[in-house]
Design a protein around this motif. Sequence first.
Motif: not given
Length: 447
Positions: A331-343
């Motif tokens: 979580s300390d690393i910025k994600n490259r894409v929009n992170f959205n957990v579908p579950w």
Amino acid sequence: MIFDTIAAISSPLGTGAISVIRITGNKTKKLIKELFDNEKTEPKKMYYGWIKDKDEIIDEVTWVYHKGPKSYTGEDMLEIFGHGGVLVTKKILNLILSKNIREALPGEFSKRAVMNKKMDLVKAEAINELIHANSDYALKAAANQMEGKLSEKIQDLKKDLFTIAARIEVEMDYPEDFEVDNFEFLNSLNKVKDELIYLYENADNGITAIEGIKMAIVGKPNAGKSTLLNALLRKDRAIVTDIPGTTRDTIEESLSIRGILIKSIDTAGIRETEDVVEKIGVERSLKAIEESKLILFVLDNSTGIEDYDIEVYEKLKEFSYKDIIIVINKSDIKNRVNFNVPWKDYDIVKISASNGDIRNLEELIYDKLKNTVITNEYTLTNERQKNAVKKAIDSVSKAIEGINLGLTNDAIMFDVRKTIEGLNELTGEDYTETLLDNIFGNFCVGK
């Protein structure tokens, strides 16, 4: 063999302040005279002296004599306290064994205590569980057993069953003088059954407290599963690299979260593969998931949801009846894409395993598991005890059914006796050598 005299080192063998050697059996007093030239030994009193082999000094020791039956084993016992060195301790033991005394088998002191009615099998098992306890809940469950509350409860139930059996016996012998009160019998037997069912249904809590709870860490390769295991353990146990698929087999380690023993399993990345070795690791990972109560599904915040994650999730859907926590790692690393957990059906927590930022996850794990290790003052703590109680439940149920069907008193008496036998098996009052050997074979030598 119960009439011979045995000896063993009862302290951990190594360098330390004190070592302890125990002797029990009918040659104990003779041994005291030979070792210390002491003929008027008072029980429970500590003595000081030297141990010599002929004219050679071996060690300066203290020792205590316990006169049977007021001893741990119920026999005459001697405890020798010497200096805690490997060589000196072994020399003392070898000198004792040279006096026609046999080296004890694992758990043989406790086995003799059970055979001599100094304790029942439940308490003997509790002693071993106390020695091996590696969590607060395990320690509490074992201590409760040692206190004797379960044994007292079982004895109370047996008294009720003996009272019922005596009434049935009298009515069988004098049918014209006594009128059968089926309601009284049913009421008493149902109370016994209810108590036994309570013990049986709560047994898993005690067993889990002692044996621990399995928790599988799953996810795609390189999601940070091994890093998370290391963070939970507070040490480097699993190899961590940036190369996907580094963990090719399951790694199991024990850890404690707020007193709960957890057997955490770092699994190989679950994915389709042609690699023979990795395929075996994936199969073992699925087996670990099946055996675990709690599953940590690790996602990589830096990559977002990938096909591998969906593949793992599809596998986990087969285990939807288990507790599952979705762990978003890195979580300390910025994600490259929009992170959205579908579950959305599962708890979701963000962590950074590499930075040790896992406190929120540990709290969530504790909340998920705390109710599975609650132990009251009398709880079963192993499968042997649980199986014995199950036998008793089956037998008392047949007795109740027999009364309702109007069966003869001798048929009902048979099932009442089988219920008592089941409880005797639990406490060890009806034992076989094979049963005792299996149980005490897992004990320490000298205990």
